[in-house]
Design a protein around this motif. Structure first.
Motif, PDB file in Angstrom:
ATOM      1  N   THR A 109      68.936  61.695 -28.276  1.00 29.82           N
ATOM      2  CA  THR A 109      70.110  61.109 -28.928  1.00 29.82           C
ATOM      3  C   THR A 109      69.731  59.816 -29.630  1.00 29.82           C
ATOM      4  OG1 THR A 109      71.632  62.064 -27.300  1.00 29.82           O
ATOM      5  CG2 THR A 109      72.414  60.160 -28.547  1.00 29.82           C
ATOM      6  N   ILE A 112      73.055  55.522 -34.023  1.00 28.21           N
ATOM      7  CA  ILE A 112      73.100  55.357 -35.479  1.00 28.21           C
ATOM      8  C   ILE A 112      73.673  54.007 -35.890  1.00 28.21           C
ATOM      9  CG2 ILE A 112      73.936  56.338 -37.651  1.00 28.21           C
ATOM     10  CD1 ILE A 112      71.949  58.088 -36.141  1.00 28.21           C
ATOM     11  N   THR A 125      78.089  54.646 -32.422  1.00 30.40           N
ATOM     12  CA  THR A 125      77.985  55.960 -33.057  1.00 30.40           C
ATOM     13  C   THR A 125      76.606  56.533 -32.782  1.00 30.40           C
ATOM     14  OG1 THR A 125      79.498  55.299 -34.825  1.00 30.40           O
ATOM     15  CG2 THR A 125      78.150  57.258 -35.204  1.00 30.40           C
ATOM     16  N   THR A 126      76.577  57.739 -32.216  1.00 31.55           N
ATOM     17  CA  THR A 126      75.313  58.386 -31.879  1.00 31.55           C
ATOM     18  C   THR A 126      75.208  59.736 -32.584  1.00 31.55           C
ATOM     19  OG1 THR A 126      76.279  59.416 -29.907  1.00 31.55           O
ATOM     20  CG2 THR A 126      75.213  57.273 -29.628  1.00 31.55           C
ATOM     21  N   GLU A 127      73.979  60.274 -32.586  1.00 31.69           N
ATOM     22  CA  GLU A 127      73.769  61.597 -33.163  1.00 31.69           C
ATOM     23  C   GLU A 127      72.868  62.410 -32.241  1.00 31.69           C
ATOM     24  OE1 GLU A 127      71.978  63.751 -37.193  1.00 31.69           O
ATOM     25  OE2 GLU A 127      72.492  61.622 -37.222  1.00 31.69           O
ATOM     26  N   THR A 128      73.360  63.597 -31.865  1.00 31.04           N
ATOM     27  CA  THR A 128      72.603  64.518 -31.024  1.00 31.04           C
ATOM     28  C   THR A 128      72.640  65.899 -31.668  1.00 31.04           C
ATOM     29  OG1 THR A 128      73.360  63.288 -29.066  1.00 31.04           O
ATOM     30  CG2 THR A 128      72.325  65.429 -28.681  1.00 31.04           C
ATOM     31  N   LYS A 132      77.373  63.927 -34.861  1.00 31.95           N
ATOM     32  CA  LYS A 132      77.658  62.515 -34.663  1.00 31.95           C
ATOM     33  C   LYS A 132      78.892  62.331 -33.776  1.00 31.95           C
ATOM     34  CE  LYS A 132      75.569  60.844 -38.950  1.00 31.95           C
ATOM     35  NZ  LYS A 132      75.774  60.078 -40.203  1.00 31.95           N
ATOM     36  N   LYS A 133      78.858  61.245 -33.007  1.00 33.94           N
ATOM     37  CA  LYS A 133      79.952  60.979 -32.084  1.00 33.94           C
ATOM     38  C   LYS A 133      80.148  59.477 -31.980  1.00 33.94           C
ATOM     39  CE  LYS A 133      81.360  61.871 -27.278  1.00 33.94           C
ATOM     40  NZ  LYS A 133      80.941  62.501 -25.986  1.00 33.94           N
TER      41      LYS A 133
END
Length: 449
Positions: A109, A112, A125-128, A132-133
């Motif tokens: 993860t 971002i 804000t993350t990206e896996t 994005k979440k």
């Protein structure tokens, strides 16, 4: 206030930050781009991952390179004096498993963006897997490390051979029978020069200034243990006598064809290496001065020497980088780093940096102490000094060492002095070896503002 904390990074600093938050009963989530804990101590040939070399051993001895909550004796008493990257990888994984941290970490993860929404809220804000979440947290702990964004040198002319940064160096085998030039005099540069010299047609190392080369052992003891025994001596006097000891044990640089050391002890980072001087005196590594210009595969040095090389490996350090922050909010890539105890921001009370310092020693024992202070504050058990802004400025104006003005030397601390400063804010029973079970629902803690 309701608390739920985000921890960026699951390297040596990130896992101790997460562990100590859970110790205090504070829900926390760790985020890491890799698939396991350990950060750059997880060896990988994947160049996108900033990892150690195939043959890397730590440059500080094991007794000064361990967590107080989980020592090497707790892990494996037979670990070598200077553990290999494999031993350290196992140590960090054992730490995470012992304290039940894995279920609190989201692997693979990327963080971002981090947006500050006030003294009680961050939007992360993350990206896996391309998804994005965005989530809200009360506090943010930054442990993303500072050895991953390469800093490249700039010389007149152009080199048409292979030009890479030590960030991309994983093992010596690809440089077999090549003519290799290594740029730099730090730990990575000397390690790369030694390793490539085992297989290359010729290896040279270029220095723009003189560096102290410190052996790993003095009198049969790890050199940092000798330093620890003299930690009670004032820093200036200690540095003076250590310089004398080094001259007696090793001799002056000119005996090896290397540039003269012109700075006082501590003004630049010393280099810990047992093999470079041996390799030089055996003709396997050739000392060279600074580069004047590049012409095709030819390198012209400042003394007029001209040589051709197949490969140049730049071991020229890294930027202090936090790409998830807007630069107007946080940017320590150049210039001073005004953080009290290298962790407290003068304005953002819910932002902490853990492990963002460069000791003349090991990082994670100090990061563990930082994490304990941070977790106690978030839990409402400790209150930071009221003059935090003045203390942050003092960090810049009164550093432990008066170092040369380069980006590499903005976050240096003396290991023993720094540890003493951190311990001042912790109770005597700060060691906590027991696993604490913590849920992930936000909890209310007393306000300490």
């Amino acid at each position: 206030m309701f608390k739920k904390v985000a921890v960026i990074g699951a390297g040596p600093s990130g896992i101790t930050a997460l562990k100590n938050l859970l110790d205090q009963g504070i829900p926390a989530v760790g985020f890491d781009r890799n698939s396991e804990v350990g950060g750059n101590w997880v060896y990988s040939e994947n160049e996108s991952h900033s990892s150690v070399f195939e043959t890397t051993h730590i440059i500080s001895s094991k007794t000064l390179s361990q967590y107080s909550d989980f020592t090497f004796d707790d892990f494996d008493p037979t670990v070598s004096d200077y553990p290999s990257h494999d031993e350290l990888r196992g140590y960090f994984q054992a730490y995470a498993n012992h304290f039940g941290l894995i279920k609190h970490i989201r692997f693979n993860t990327m963080v971002i963006h981090c947006e500050w929404l006030g003294q009680e809220k961050w939007e992360i804000t993350t990206e896996t897997d391309g998804i994005k979440k965005a989530e809200e947290f009360s506090d943010l702990v930054v442990c993303n490390g500072h050895h991953w964004n390469p800093r490249w040198p700039n010389y007149p002319g152009e080199f048409t051979g292979e030009f890479l940064h030590s960030h991309s160096f994983k093992k010596a085998e690809p440089f077999k029978d090549k003519r290799v030039l290594v740029i730099g005099g730090g730990n990575s540069a000397c390690d790369v020069a030694v390793e490539t010299s085992r297989v290359s047609k010729m290896t040279a190392i270029s220095w723009r200034r003189g560096y102290r080369i410190i052996p790993k052992f003095f009198f049969g003891q790890p050199s940092d243990k000798i330093g620890e025994r003299s930690a009670w001596i004032p820093l200036k006097i200690r540095s003076f006598f250590f310089d004398i000891l080094l001259k007696i044990m090793v001799g002056d640089n000119h005996l090896y064809g290397l540039r003269k050391v012109e700075n006082k002890f501590g003004e630049t980072h010393p280099t810990i290496n047992d093999e470079l001087l041996y390799k030089i005196r055996h003709g396997k590594v050739k000392p060279r001065p600074d580069i004047k210009r590049l012409e095709g595969k030819k390198v012209i040095f400042e003394d007029g020497t001209e040589e051709e090389y197949d490969t140049i490996i730049a071991c020229t350090g890294y930027y202090l980088s936090h790409p998830f922050f807007d630069k107007k909010l946080i940017d320590y890539s150049s210039g001073p780093v005004p953080l009290y105890l290298k962790m407290f921001h003068p304005e953002f009370r819910n932002l902490y940096f853990v492990g963002m310092f460069q000791p003349l020693g090991c990082i994670w024992p100090g990061a563990e102490l930082q994490a304990k202070i941070m977790a106690r504050e978030i839990a409402g058990k400790w209150v930071r000094p009221s003059n935090i802004k003045d203390l942050c400025e003092k960090e810049v104006s009164q550093p432990h060492y008066k170092q040369i003005d380069t980006p590499r030397h903005t976050i240096t601390v003396d290991f023993h002095v720094f540890k003493k400063q951190l311990l001042k804010y912790l109770p005597k029973d700060y060691v906590s070896k027991e696993k604490i079970e913590t849920g992930q629902q936000p909890i209310a803690v007393p306000s300490n503002s």
